[in-house]
Design an enzyme around this catalytic site. Structure first.
Site, PDB file in Angstrom:
ATOM      1  N   ASP A   9       4.913   1.345  -3.207  1.00  0.00           N
ATOM      2  CA  ASP A   9       3.599   2.040  -4.237  1.00  0.00           C
ATOM      3  C   ASP A   9       4.561   2.576  -5.100  1.00  0.00           C
ATOM      4  O   ASP A   9       5.244   3.465  -5.183  1.00  0.00           O
ATOM      5  CB  ASP A   9       2.937   3.205  -3.227  1.00  0.00           C
ATOM      6  N   MET A  10       4.406   1.985  -6.486  1.00  0.00           N
ATOM      7  CA  MET A  10       4.847   2.423  -7.610  1.00  0.00           C
ATOM      8  C   MET A  10       4.353   3.947  -8.043  1.00  0.00           C
ATOM      9  O   MET A  10       3.168   4.166  -7.704  1.00  0.00           O
ATOM     10  CB  MET A  10       4.528   1.604  -8.782  1.00  0.00           C
ATOM     11  N   ASP A 103       0.858  -2.835  -8.464  1.00  0.00           N
ATOM     12  CA  ASP A 103       1.810  -1.746  -8.473  1.00  0.00           C
ATOM     13  C   ASP A 103       2.037  -1.433  -6.756  1.00  0.00           C
ATOM     14  O   ASP A 103       2.647  -0.399  -6.565  1.00  0.00           O
ATOM     15  CB  ASP A 103       1.548  -0.608  -9.233  1.00  0.00           C
ATOM     16  N   GLU A 104       1.650  -2.266  -5.910  1.00  0.00           N
ATOM     17  CA  GLU A 104       1.581  -2.101  -4.555  1.00  0.00           C
ATOM     18  C   GLU A 104       1.633  -3.259  -3.864  1.00  0.00           C
ATOM     19  O   GLU A 104       0.995  -4.332  -4.076  1.00  0.00           O
ATOM     20  CB  GLU A 104       0.371  -1.162  -4.266  1.00  0.00           C
TER      21      GLU A 104
END
EC number: 2.7.7.7
Length: 348
Positions: A9-10, A103-104
């Site tokens: 996860d960013m 982003d995940e």
């Protein structure tokens, strides 16, 4: 063989990209979502989160909490560009990647020879080197625990949850951490004194099924460390849609139809690019009191053309009785098929 699952996860992705592109923003509260009072927070930096700002919060509320924050519009194309670099690193490790969002993602590294912690360290190092960004990683033997672990030491953390740590590590956690328990279900459980996972464990499986429906059995198993969900490679989107917060609240249907026309063109192009068609169309709208509503329509044949989407959207809109002004409107299509259509509509 016990599975090895990574959840990546960013950290505050959109805001982090802005801070990386514009170094003067580093260390400052940054809110991505626009400067208009009508907008919604897409994401915000950790500096902004310290003021109580969070995703999906109206911009005007964010400005009340932190008027001196830097408010920026969403640059989605730029975020997608950075996301492609990040995902290319994931795919250099394994083909078993399940994107959850821009982003995940989950990675199944069961059949790789390297230890999970070494792979996680490699991902963090490469992402930082290629993008300047940080991310948080959870490692475990199933998806539920891996996602839980990635949230443990945010930002820029790594956490491993092993079988011998379960269920003790889970017991003190809020029931809101459990996959499948949303706000409404959490509120219902809180009302009967169920606040932690340990409290939840005291309930029989039959009671959870009665209380939570079909998710009851899965939740009963997950809080005991059991989650059989596989990492789904190439998972297809369940819907394609667009929405916007209006510059001014309105119930003018002609104005709303202009917006639906723009959405229809955009969605139609997306369907054509993906070579898919849909059977269901949905209008989502939010009233001035922030209450959300949806209206859907499914038809017997598949559609793809912009004209078909727009005509169906207008049909739904005409059937909606607007007794209050709208502040947001959205349009989406779902129920997809990639097979050749057996029956064509007159639009096609």
């Amino acid at each position: 063989m016990e599975k090895k699952i990574i959840h990546v996860d960013m950290d505050a992705f959109f805001a982090a990209v802005e801070q990386q592109d514009y170094p003067k923003l580093k260390g400052k509260p940054v809110v991505v979502g626009g400067n208009s009072h009508r907008g919604i927070v897409a994401t915000c930096s950790y500096e902004a989160r310290s003021y109580g700002i969070h995703s999906a919060m109206p911009i005007f509320m964010a400005k009340q909490r932190c008027p001196d924050a830097v408010y920026l519009p969403v640059r989605y194309e730029r975020y997608k560009e950075v996301s492609r670099k990040v995902f290319s690193i994931f795919y250099s490790i394994t083909d078993l990647v399940e994107p959850l969002s821009i982003d995940e993602a989950y990675l199944d590294i069961t059949h790789t020879s390297q230890e999970p912690i070494k792979i996680a360290s490699f991902i963090k190092k490469e992402v930082l080197l290629q993008t300047g960004l940080t991310l948080s990683i959870g490692i475990s033997y199933n998806k539920f625990l891996a996602k839980l672990a990635s949230d443990w030491n945010k930002p820029n953390g790594i956490k491993t949850i092993t079988k011998d740590m379960v269920p003790d590590i889970l017991k003190p956690l809020s029931i809101k951490k459990v996959y499948g328990i949303g706000k409404k279900s959490a509120d219902k459980l809180n009302s009967i004194g169920i606040d932690t996972i340990e409290d939840l464990m005291s309930l029989p499986e039959e009671y959870l099924i009665h209380f939570l429906g079909k998710m009851g059995t899965e939740i009963y198993q997950m809080i005991r460390g059991v989650d059989h969900r596989e990492v789904q490679v190439g998972r297809e989107a369940k819907s394609i849609g667009r929405e916007t917060t209006l510059q001014q609240d309105t119930r003018d249907k002609n104005y709303l139809k202009d917006i639906l026309l723009a959405f229809s063109k955009d969605i139609g192009r997306s369907l054509e690019r993906r070579n898919i068609s849909a059977k269901t169309i949905t209008i989502k709208y939010k009233l001035s009191d922030f209450s959300s509503h949806t209206r859907s329509k499914s038809i017997h044949h598949y559609f793809q053309s912009q004209q078909a989407i727009y005509t169906l959207a207008c049909d739904i809109l005409e059937d909606i009785v607007l007794e209050e002004d709208l502040r947001l409107i959205g349009l989406s299509v779902s129920n997809f098929s990639q097979e050749e259509m057996q029956q064509l509509s007159f639009f096609d």
